[in-house]
Design an enzyme around this catalytic site. Structure first.
Site, PDB file in Angstrom:
ATOM      1  N   GLY A   1       0.954  -1.578  -0.086  1.00  0.00           N
ATOM      2  CA  GLY A   1      -0.041  -0.160   0.008  1.00  0.00           C
ATOM      3  C   GLY A   1       1.187   1.227  -0.207  1.00  0.00           C
ATOM      4  O   GLY A   1       0.980   2.401  -0.024  1.00  0.00           O
TER       5      GLY A   1
ATOM      6  N   GLY B   1      -0.356   4.767  -0.715  1.00  0.00           N
ATOM      7  CA  GLY B   1      -1.365   5.312   0.292  1.00  0.00           C
ATOM      8  C   GLY B   1      -0.738   6.654   1.154  1.00  0.00           C
ATOM      9  O   GLY B   1       0.809   7.221   1.457  1.00  0.00           O
ATOM     10  N   ARG B   2      -1.817   7.128   1.619  1.00  0.00           N
ATOM     11  CA  ARG B   2      -1.702   7.600   2.110  1.00  0.00           C
ATOM     12  C   ARG B   2      -1.055   7.999   3.185  1.00  0.00           C
ATOM     13  O   ARG B   2       0.291   7.586   4.128  1.00  0.00           O
ATOM     14  CB  ARG B   2      -3.328   9.276   2.844  1.00  0.00           C
ATOM     15  CG  ARG B   2      -3.876   9.341   2.088  1.00  0.00           C
ATOM     16  CD  ARG B   2      -5.055  10.341   2.724  1.00  0.00           C
ATOM     17  NE  ARG B   2      -5.899   8.770   3.117  1.00  0.00           N
ATOM     18  CZ  ARG B   2      -6.448   8.190   2.250  1.00  0.00           C
ATOM     19  NH1 ARG B   2      -6.751   9.323   1.114  1.00  0.00           N
ATOM     20  NH2 ARG B   2      -7.523   7.752   2.317  1.00  0.00           N
TER      21      ARG B   2
ATOM     22  N   THR C   1      -4.363  -2.188   8.079  1.00  0.00           N
ATOM     23  CA  THR C   1      -5.312  -1.579   7.661  1.00  0.00           C
ATOM     24  C   THR C   1      -6.603  -2.649   8.769  1.00  0.00           C
ATOM     25  O   THR C   1      -6.609  -2.953   9.254  1.00  0.00           O
ATOM     26  CB  THR C   1      -5.370  -3.386   6.427  1.00  0.00           C
ATOM     27  OG1 THR C   1      -4.781  -2.792   5.359  1.00  0.00           O
ATOM     28  CG2 THR C   1      -6.812  -2.369   5.488  1.00  0.00           C
ATOM     29  N   THR C   2      -7.888  -1.274   8.017  1.00  0.00           N
ATOM     30  CA  THR C   2      -9.471  -1.793   9.136  1.00  0.00           C
ATOM     31  C   THR C   2      -9.909  -2.140   7.988  1.00  0.00           C
ATOM     32  O   THR C   2     -10.432  -1.911   7.388  1.00  0.00           O
ATOM     33  CB  THR C   2      -9.517   0.021   9.896  1.00  0.00           C
ATOM     34  OG1 THR C   2      -9.917   1.079   9.265  1.00  0.00           O
ATOM     35  CG2 THR C   2      -8.652   0.201  10.795  1.00  0.00           C
TER      36      THR C   2
ATOM     37  N   ALA D   1      -3.406  -3.715  15.304  1.00  0.00           N
ATOM     38  CA  ALA D   1      -4.005  -2.869  15.386  1.00  0.00           C
ATOM     39  C   ALA D   1      -4.724  -1.826  14.594  1.00  0.00           C
ATOM     40  O   ALA D   1      -4.646  -1.615  13.677  1.00  0.00           O
ATOM     41  CB  ALA D   1      -2.662  -2.077  15.844  1.00  0.00           C
TER      42      ALA D   1
ATOM     43  N   HIS E   1     -13.348  11.337  10.547  1.00  0.00           N
ATOM     44  CA  HIS E   1     -12.232  11.161   9.536  1.00  0.00           C
ATOM     45  C   HIS E   1     -12.665  12.609   8.565  1.00  0.00           C
ATOM     46  O   HIS E   1     -13.514  12.936   8.418  1.00  0.00           O
ATOM     47  CB  HIS E   1     -11.751  10.204   9.095  1.00  0.00           C
ATOM     48  CG  HIS E   1     -11.714   9.219  10.648  1.00  0.00           C
ATOM     49  ND1 HIS E   1     -12.391   8.199  11.530  1.00  0.00           N
ATOM     50  CD2 HIS E   1      -9.756   8.432  11.265  1.00  0.00           C
ATOM     51  CE1 HIS E   1     -11.124   7.856  12.296  1.00  0.00           C
ATOM     52  NE2 HIS E   1      -9.969   7.703  12.029  1.00  0.00           N
TER      53      HIS E   1
ATOM     54  N   LYS F   1     -12.414   8.377   4.010  1.00  0.00           N
ATOM     55  CA  LYS F   1     -12.083   7.631   4.115  1.00  0.00           C
ATOM     56  C   LYS F   1     -12.842   6.884   4.045  1.00  0.00           C
ATOM     57  O   LYS F   1     -13.962   6.841   4.287  1.00  0.00           O
ATOM     58  CB  LYS F   1     -12.092   7.630   5.936  1.00  0.00           C
ATOM     59  CG  LYS F   1     -12.199   6.246   6.736  1.00  0.00           C
ATOM     60  CD  LYS F   1     -11.955   6.707   8.276  1.00  0.00           C
ATOM     61  CE  LYS F   1     -11.485   5.632   8.950  1.00  0.00           C
ATOM     62  NZ  LYS F   1     -10.286   3.851   8.628  1.00  0.00           N
TER      63      LYS F   1
ATOM     64  N   GLY G   1     -11.585   1.623  12.728  1.00  0.00           N
ATOM     65  CA  GLY G   1     -11.387   0.492  13.995  1.00  0.00           C
ATOM     66  C   GLY G   1     -11.569   0.865  14.624  1.00  0.00           C
ATOM     67  O   GLY G   1     -11.662  -0.238  15.791  1.00  0.00           O
TER      68      GLY G   1
HETATM   69  P1  NAD Z   1      -5.576   4.994   0.826  1.00  0.00           P
HETATM   70  O1  NAD Z   1      -6.445   4.526   0.360  1.00  0.00           O
HETATM   71  O2  NAD Z   1      -4.682   6.277   0.413  1.00  0.00           O
HETATM   72  O3  NAD Z   1      -4.374   4.070   0.970  1.00  0.00           O
HETATM   73  C1  NAD Z   1      -4.088   2.132   0.822  1.00  0.00           C
HETATM   74  C2  NAD Z   1      -3.282   2.035  -0.852  1.00  0.00           C
HETATM   75  O4  NAD Z   1      -3.368   0.174  -0.439  1.00  0.00           O
HETATM   76  C3  NAD Z   1      -3.890   2.703  -2.146  1.00  0.00           C
HETATM   77  O5  NAD Z   1      -2.686   3.219  -2.745  1.00  0.00           O
HETATM   78  C4  NAD Z   1      -3.844   1.773  -3.339  1.00  0.00           C
HETATM   79  O6  NAD Z   1      -3.795   1.558  -4.111  1.00  0.00           O
HETATM   80  C5  NAD Z   1      -3.473   0.403  -2.031  1.00  0.00           C
HETATM   81  N1  NAD Z   1      -3.945  -1.121  -2.555  1.00  0.00           N
HETATM   82  C6  NAD Z   1      -5.075  -1.658  -2.831  1.00  0.00           C
HETATM   83  N2  NAD Z   1      -5.189  -2.849  -3.043  1.00  0.00           N
HETATM   84  C7  NAD Z   1      -3.722  -2.894  -3.266  1.00  0.00           C
HETATM   85  C8  NAD Z   1      -3.088  -4.689  -3.370  1.00  0.00           C
HETATM   86  N3  NAD Z   1      -3.810  -5.585  -4.006  1.00  0.00           N
HETATM   87  N4  NAD Z   1      -2.268  -5.097  -3.156  1.00  0.00           N
HETATM   88  C9  NAD Z   1      -1.554  -3.286  -2.703  1.00  0.00           C
HETATM   89  N5  NAD Z   1      -1.850  -2.148  -2.437  1.00  0.00           N
HETATM   90  C10 NAD Z   1      -2.849  -2.195  -2.638  1.00  0.00           C
HETATM   91  O7  NAD Z   1      -5.428   4.568   2.583  1.00  0.00           O
HETATM   92  P2  NAD Z   1      -5.443   5.087   3.953  1.00  0.00           P
HETATM   93  O8  NAD Z   1      -5.376   6.096   4.297  1.00  0.00           O
HETATM   94  O9  NAD Z   1      -3.471   5.126   3.314  1.00  0.00           O
HETATM   95  O10 NAD Z   1      -5.438   4.077   4.810  1.00  0.00           O
HETATM   96  C11 NAD Z   1      -5.108   2.681   4.429  1.00  0.00           C
HETATM   97  C12 NAD Z   1      -5.594   1.888   5.635  1.00  0.00           C
HETATM   98  O11 NAD Z   1      -5.685   2.453   6.609  1.00  0.00           O
HETATM   99  C13 NAD Z   1      -7.147   1.973   6.040  1.00  0.00           C
HETATM  100  O12 NAD Z   1      -7.526   0.689   5.640  1.00  0.00           O
HETATM  101  C14 NAD Z   1      -7.472   2.560   6.685  1.00  0.00           C
HETATM  102  O13 NAD Z   1      -8.082   2.620   7.297  1.00  0.00           O
HETATM  103  C15 NAD Z   1      -5.860   2.163   7.668  1.00  0.00           C
HETATM  104  N6  NAD Z   1      -5.481   3.226   8.372  1.00  0.00           N
HETATM  105  C16 NAD Z   1      -4.651   2.151   9.647  1.00  0.00           C
HETATM  106  C17 NAD Z   1      -4.237   3.251  10.882  1.00  0.00           C
HETATM  107  C18 NAD Z   1      -3.695   2.944  12.163  1.00  0.00           C
HETATM  108  O14 NAD Z   1      -3.367   3.496  12.405  1.00  0.00           O
HETATM  109  N7  NAD Z   1      -3.802   1.047  12.318  1.00  0.00           N
HETATM  110  C19 NAD Z   1      -3.906   4.762  10.506  1.00  0.00           C
HETATM  111  C20 NAD Z   1      -4.063   5.015   9.316  1.00  0.00           C
HETATM  112  C21 NAD Z   1      -5.341   4.234   8.204  1.00  0.00           C
END
Ligand code: NAD
Length: 246
Positions: A10, A13-14, A78-79, A101, A134, A138, A144
């Protein structure tokens, strides 16, 4: 100490981008691969020590199975997983260390701990509500972390998440019962993550709040988790384990 080589899943992603940037400042860590949708995860997996997954709930279970098969430890941020997906993650954790987590920030993990203590101290006279906010992008709701907060409240009151959490209210909903936990998900703007637990009784109210203002707090926590997990036997862990709060 040898360098821990991380596959960031990922990575575009952000969170992925923030974790890659933070890891570059830590000499004990190296990003061996930045993998996103469409890239060859399996080839990159063979050439790493650990995987960090911040993707989409549908991605994590096959990632966990591949990590278990290849003996690579896994940190999951991931959540939004279904019960079936969580069962597959638990299955993988029999073979490898998995830190799973919903929130890697130290402040939120303190909030989880404080929520349990407050629920125990305040008792059943207090009505329980969880509010989270959020950013507008999101994809899952409630967060989560909000789910985990509600689970902690449910456990403290002998309630269950599935049966007793009430998601939002609309129309003639009737009086609130003491056997419900209200849950409210707000979306908008660029909010990184706010969570508040409200304990409301006759004549007084306690509110516990955490507000994240930067994704770096989650990134630093995930990197702390990956280092901690590298010294653990197989098993399913959370951030409370990493921080020694259990
Ligand atoms: P985002 O949408 O910016 O990034 C997700 C990334 O995953 C994207 O770049 C997407 O292209 C990629 N992706 C999708 N399918 C994929 C695959 N099959 N293989 C590889 N990469 C793939 O989202 P985000 O804001 O970075 O958040 C991602 C996840 O993390 C969400 O579920 C969010 O709720 C969670 N999150 C958790 C915490 C924590 O502390 N646990 C904090 C922030 C976000």
């Amino acid at each position: 100490m040898s360098t821990l080589r991380i596959l960031m899943n990922g990575s575009r992603g952000r969170m992925g981008q923030t974790i890659v940037a933070c890891a570059k400042n830590d000499p004990a860590l190296a990003i061996s691969a930045e993998v996103d949708a469409g890239d060859d995860f399996h080839a990159a997996l063979l050439d790493c020590d650990a995987v960090i997954d911040f993707t989409h709930h549908s991605v994590t279970a096959p990632v966990a199975a591949a990590c278990a098969e290849n003996g690579k430890l896994l940190v999951i941020g991931t959540t939004g997983h279904s019960d079936a997906e969580i069962a597959e993650i638990k299955n993988a954790a029999r073979k490898i260390p998995v830190v799973f987590a919903p929130n890697f920030s130290i402040g939120v993990n303190a909030l989880l701990w404080l929520t349990q203590k407050a629920a125990e101290i305040l008792g059943s006279d207090f009505d329980l509500e969880v509010v989270e906010m959020h950013h507008r992008l999101k994809k899952d709701a409630p967060s989560g972390t909000a789910k985990r907060l509600a689970e902690i409240l449910a456990e403290a009151r002998a309630l269950t998440y599935q049966k007793d959490v009430r998601h939002g209210r609309e129309g003639i909903v009737g009086e609130r019962t003491s056997a419900e936990i209200g849950m409210h998900a707000i979306r908008g703007g660029d909010v990184v993550g706010d969570h508040t637990v409200i304990f409301a009784a006759q004549g007084e109210r306690v509110e516990l709040s955490h507000k994240a203002s930067s994704r770096e707090t989650f990134a630093r926590g995930a990197l702390r988790a990956v280092k901690w997990a590298s010294a653990q036997p197989p098993g399913l862990y959370d951030m409370q384990d990493v921080l020694g709060l259990k």
